[in-house]
Scaffold this active site. Structure first.
Site, PDB file in Angstrom:
ATOM      1  N   ASP A   1       0.829  -1.211   0.000  1.00  8.27           N
ATOM      2  CA  ASP A   1       0.000   0.000   0.000  1.00  8.27           C
ATOM      3  C   ASP A   1       0.868   1.268   0.000  1.00  8.27           C
ATOM      4  O   ASP A   1       1.961   1.272   0.564  1.00  8.27           O
ATOM      5  CB  ASP A   1      -0.904  -0.026   1.244  1.00  8.27           C
ATOM      6  CG  ASP A   1      -2.081   0.917   1.121  1.00  8.27           C
ATOM      7  OD1 ASP A   1      -2.281   1.503   0.037  1.00  8.27           O
ATOM      8  OD2 ASP A   1      -2.801   1.086   2.116  1.00  8.27           O
ATOM      9  N   GLY A   2       0.351   2.307  -0.615  1.00  2.95           N
ATOM     10  CA  GLY A   2       1.012   3.616  -0.538  1.00  2.95           C
ATOM     11  C   GLY A   2       1.624   4.099  -1.841  1.00  2.95           C
ATOM     12  O   GLY A   2       2.310   5.128  -1.862  1.00  2.95           O
TER      13      GLY A   2
ATOM     14  N   TRP B   1       2.959   7.919  -2.435  1.00  3.47           N
ATOM     15  CA  TRP B   1       4.384   8.076  -2.783  1.00  3.47           C
ATOM     16  C   TRP B   1       4.503   8.992  -4.000  1.00  3.47           C
ATOM     17  O   TRP B   1       5.329   9.902  -4.029  1.00  3.47           O
ATOM     18  CB  TRP B   1       4.978   6.703  -3.081  1.00  3.47           C
ATOM     19  CG  TRP B   1       6.446   6.709  -3.378  1.00  3.47           C
ATOM     20  CD1 TRP B   1       7.475   6.516  -2.497  1.00  3.47           C
ATOM     21  CD2 TRP B   1       7.063   6.922  -4.667  1.00  3.47           C
ATOM     22  NE1 TRP B   1       8.687   6.602  -3.148  1.00  3.47           N
ATOM     23  CE2 TRP B   1       8.461   6.850  -4.480  1.00  3.47           C
ATOM     24  CE3 TRP B   1       6.569   7.169  -5.944  1.00  3.47           C
ATOM     25  CZ2 TRP B   1       9.365   7.014  -5.526  1.00  3.47           C
ATOM     26  CZ3 TRP B   1       7.470   7.339  -6.992  1.00  3.47           C
ATOM     27  CH2 TRP B   1       8.854   7.255  -6.768  1.00  3.47           C
TER      28      TRP B   1
ATOM     29  N   ASN C   1     -10.637  -3.046  -6.567  1.00  5.28           N
ATOM     30  CA  ASN C   1      -9.879  -2.066  -7.371  1.00  5.28           C
ATOM     31  C   ASN C   1     -10.591  -1.676  -8.669  1.00  5.28           C
ATOM     32  O   ASN C   1     -10.213  -0.695  -9.317  1.00  5.28           O
ATOM     33  CB  ASN C   1      -8.466  -2.579  -7.684  1.00  5.28           C
ATOM     34  CG  ASN C   1      -7.516  -2.496  -6.501  1.00  5.28           C
ATOM     35  OD1 ASN C   1      -6.548  -3.245  -6.399  1.00  5.28           O
ATOM     36  ND2 ASN C   1      -7.777  -1.563  -5.569  1.00  5.28           N
TER      37      ASN C   1
HETATM   38  C1  FPP Z   1      -2.014   0.242  -3.270  1.00  5.02           C
HETATM   39  O1  FPP Z   1      -1.521   1.544  -3.428  1.00  5.02           O
HETATM   40  C2  FPP Z   1      -1.517  -0.611  -4.325  1.00  5.02           C
HETATM   41  C3  FPP Z   1      -2.281  -1.162  -5.299  1.00  5.02           C
HETATM   42  C4  FPP Z   1      -3.735  -0.969  -5.412  1.00  5.02           C
HETATM   43  C5  FPP Z   1      -1.711  -1.995  -6.334  1.00  5.02           C
HETATM   44  C6  FPP Z   1      -0.408  -2.632  -6.004  1.00  5.02           C
HETATM   45  C7  FPP Z   1       0.228  -2.939  -7.267  1.00  5.02           C
HETATM   46  C8  FPP Z   1       1.557  -2.905  -7.510  1.00  5.02           C
HETATM   47  C9  FPP Z   1       2.589  -2.671  -6.504  1.00  5.02           C
HETATM   48  C10 FPP Z   1       2.026  -3.087  -8.881  1.00  5.02           C
HETATM   49  C11 FPP Z   1       1.315  -4.165  -9.619  1.00  5.02           C
HETATM   50  C12 FPP Z   1       1.888  -5.520  -9.363  1.00  5.02           C
HETATM   51  C13 FPP Z   1       2.084  -6.376 -10.360  1.00  5.02           C
HETATM   52  C14 FPP Z   1       2.577  -7.742 -10.119  1.00  5.02           C
HETATM   53  C15 FPP Z   1       1.835  -5.977 -11.719  1.00  5.02           C
HETATM   54  P1  FPP Z   1      -2.543   2.726  -3.556  1.00  5.02           P
HETATM   55  O2  FPP Z   1      -2.645   3.086  -4.994  1.00  5.02           O
HETATM   56  O3  FPP Z   1      -3.834   2.385  -2.913  1.00  5.02           O
HETATM   57  O4  FPP Z   1      -1.801   3.834  -2.757  1.00  5.02           O
HETATM   58  P2  FPP Z   1      -2.476   5.025  -1.949  1.00  5.02           P
HETATM   59  O5  FPP Z   1      -3.283   4.409  -0.833  1.00  5.02           O
HETATM   60  O6  FPP Z   1      -1.306   5.785  -1.443  1.00  5.02           O
HETATM   61  O7  FPP Z   1      -3.318   5.798  -2.911  1.00  5.02           O
END
Ligand code: FPP
Length: 253
Positions: free
Chosen positions: A29-30, A34, A77
């Site tokens: 997460d994050g 970032w 998502n």
């Molecule tokens: C949460 O960060 C992360 C996700 C919803 C997706 C995680 C995906 C990856 C690290 C890359 C994809 C992986 C592969 C294998 C292709 P967020 O967007 O919710 O962050 P925020 O809470 O700071 O907005």
């Protein structure tokens, strides 16, 4: 960093430490925060998140962790803007196309959990290729939770159970916890010993809810794209200090 630079990518279960987590689940997460903090698009946060994933898999393997499950795309998502959904699908495509041969050469086994419903057909094909190519590998298993949500997984399992009962293949009175466990996407994967979530949030967010019944939890303030070796080591050391009791009294009672 390229996985090709990794000299030894095999789990080392005989490292003498019986308390090492066999299976680590990670809620990455994050990424968005970032990127925002740097005035960059969210897509850049996700892209850097894939780099963090590459190095974390390497470190986990070097430690001797046998299973690492990553929450890459949740069933919730789909509520994100279409652009971001496309970015995440694109990252998965690139990850498999770019890294699959290398992961295979490093003896990594890939497993997928989640539903195929609503996924683009080329993604379904790529996930299938990744799984079949690496199915006989004996190194660390990378479990990719993609289009995954625990409630959806349990609902799908119950639907299958109900069909088997209807067809007379299953006696309702014979249904046990193990029966349901065997219908889950994770039926051939041990429960996670340790679940890590980054970015300071303290929620499970529909991740491995059934399987996490006795997991230890480690919440790290670091944003996922910055995740590094020290973060993983701190989480593993935290785990190694825990006394797991599984509902019993434990050794110190
Ligand atoms: C949460 O960060 C992360 C996700 C919803 C997706 C995680 C995906 C990856 C690290 C890359 C994809 C992986 C592969 C294998 C292709 P967020 O967007 O919710 O962050 P925020 O809470 O700071 O907005």
């Amino acid at each position: 960093m390229s996985l090709l630079e990794i000299p030894e990518f095999e789990p080392q279960p005989e490292n003498g430490d019986k308390h090492l987590p066999k299976h680590i689940g990670i809620i990455m997460d994050g990424n968005g925060r970032w990127a925002k903090a740097r005035g960059l698009p969210r897509a850049e946060g996700h892209r850097r998140g894939v780099e963090a994933l590459r190095r974390t898999l390497k470190y986990a393997s070097e430690l001797g962790v046998q299973f690492m499950t990553i929450y890459a795309f949740s069933s919730e998502n789909w509520k994100r803007p279409q652009d971001e959904i496309s970015d995440l699908m694109g990252l998965l495509r690139r990850f498999i196309r770019k890294d699959l041969a290398e992961l295979h050469s490093k003896n990594v086994r890939i497993k997928i959990i989640g539903s195929q419903e609503n996924l683009p057909s080329d993604i379904i094909t790529l996930l299938h290729e990744a799984r079949t190519l690496t199915s006989s590998n004996t190194g660390t298993t990378l479990v990719v939770a993609f289009n995954y949500g625990s409630r959806d997984e349990i609902t799908r399992a119950c639907r299958q159970l109900a069909k088997d009962v209807k067809e007379g293949m299953l006696d309702p009175d014979a249904i046990s916890e193990n029966t349901l466990t065997n219908f889950l996407d994770t039926h051939d994967i041990p429960d996670p010993d340790l679940i890590i979530r980054t970015s300071g949030e303290m929620r499970l967010s529909n991740f491995l809810m059934w399987q996490a019944a006795y997991s230890e939890f480690y919440f790290d303030d670091v944003l996922w794209p910055d995740y590094d070796k020290e973060n993983l080591e701190r989480a593993v050391h935290y785990y190694m200090r825990r006394e797991r009791r599984y509902g019993g009294l434990g050794a110190t009672a």
